[in-house]
Scaffold this active site. Structure first.
Site, PDB file in Angstrom:
ATOM      1  N   TYR A 151     -68.827  -9.292  70.957  1.00  0.00           N
ATOM      2  CA  TYR A 151     -68.700 -10.754  70.924  1.00  0.00           C
ATOM      3  C   TYR A 151     -69.920 -11.419  71.558  1.00  0.00           C
ATOM      4  O   TYR A 151     -70.510 -12.342  70.982  1.00  0.00           O
ATOM      5  CB  TYR A 151     -67.418 -11.189  71.634  1.00  0.00           C
ATOM      6  CG  TYR A 151     -67.166 -12.685  71.553  1.00  0.00           C
ATOM      7  CD1 TYR A 151     -66.714 -13.259  70.371  1.00  0.00           C
ATOM      8  CD2 TYR A 151     -67.384 -13.506  72.658  1.00  0.00           C
ATOM      9  CE1 TYR A 151     -66.484 -14.631  70.287  1.00  0.00           C
ATOM     10  CE2 TYR A 151     -67.159 -14.865  72.588  1.00  0.00           C
ATOM     11  CZ  TYR A 151     -66.699 -15.423  71.405  1.00  0.00           C
ATOM     12  OH  TYR A 151     -66.479 -16.787  71.334  1.00  0.00           O
ATOM     13  N   SER A 170     -70.944 -19.472  72.963  1.00  0.00           N
ATOM     14  CA  SER A 170     -70.072 -19.107  74.088  1.00  0.00           C
ATOM     15  C   SER A 170     -70.933 -18.951  75.324  1.00  0.00           C
ATOM     16  O   SER A 170     -72.147 -18.711  75.232  1.00  0.00           O
ATOM     17  CB  SER A 170     -69.360 -17.783  73.782  1.00  0.00           C
ATOM     18  OG  SER A 170     -68.735 -17.260  74.938  1.00  0.00           O
TER      19      SER A 170
END
Length: 246
Positions: free
Chosen positions: A166, A153
């Site tokens: 995350y 990401s």
């Protein structure tokens, strides 16, 4: 968007496992791999979703896939070993592993992020990817040309506020990819890379950005060129790279 045009038989006779294959990017990847000739092992926790993807692959004329119900959040070490033994018994080797399954967890300041929520995100996004990779590596090494693809990401490459567990999990994912790539370099016909999908029209994206108009983002099927490229022979020699789908 990553520019690549995959020939129809790109993945013929390849055996590829996709985690989180029941929906979103995992579903799109599983269908794309099957459409290009691969036997796809559909791994996920929702068996109904996996069975639907299985049926759609068969209806489209792809090689018969396999459904593997498996909960990455609760699986114990011996269950990964049993999974690897089953794959070896049924298929003899593995040519590709796409680590797609993941959870976002709460988007909150670190000060307000509970230990339970942090550990849950790390369990699914990092620990499970490590366990699956280490268990399946002997089968990947039996392939003449194998590929492990980790899902990263933008917040796993530069941290941003409120992405807590995350973001940390994706930094760890990049580290796992790099260590594996360096270990495999010149020692096995296995390569290891990561892909940042970017903003994509998925349920996970909608939860992370509830105010966003989903129509502004591409569908999972639209970002498949890089996923096909990394699983096929055209990416042989690409190892340890952090790539972007868009």
């Amino acid at each position: 968007m990553f520019k690549y045009s995959a020939r129809p038989d790109l993945l013929r006779n390849r055996i590829i496992m996709v985690t989180g294959a029941g929906r979103g990017i995992g579903e799109a990847a599983a269908k794309a791999y099957a459409a290009h000739g691969a036997t796809v092992l559909l791994l996920g926790k929702n068996e109904d979703n996996l069975n639907r993807v299985y049926d759609e692959i068969e209806a489209a004329g792809g090689p018969q896939p396999a459904v593997i119900p498996f909960n990455l959040e609760t699986a114990l070490p011996h269950q990964y070993d049993e999974l690897a033994a089953t794959v070896e018994r049924e298929f003899g080797r593995l040519d590709g592993l796409l680590h797609n399954a993941g959870i976002v967890g709460p988007r909150t300041p670190i000060e307000q992020l509970s230990g339970d929520n942090f550990m849950r995100v790390m369990q699914v996004n990092v620990n499970a990817a490590f366990m699956l990779t280490s268990s399946l590596l002997p089968l990947l090494k039996l392939s003449n040309d194998a590929s492990v693809v980790f899902t990263s990401s933008s917040v796993g490459r530069k941290g941003r506020a409120y992405w807590g567990g995350y973001a940390v999990s994706k930094f760890a994912t990049e580290g796992l990819m790099q260590v594996l790539a360096d270990e495999l370099d010149g020692t096995a016909s296995v390569r290891s890379n990561s892909v940042n999908p970017g903003a994509t029209r998925t349920d996970m994206r909608a939860k992370a950005y509830p105010g966003e108009n989903p129509a502004v983002n591409p569908l999972p099927a639209d970002i498949m060129p890089i996923y096909l490229y990394l699983m096929g022979p055209d990416s042989t020699g690409i190892n340890g790279q952090a790539l972007n789908a868009q």
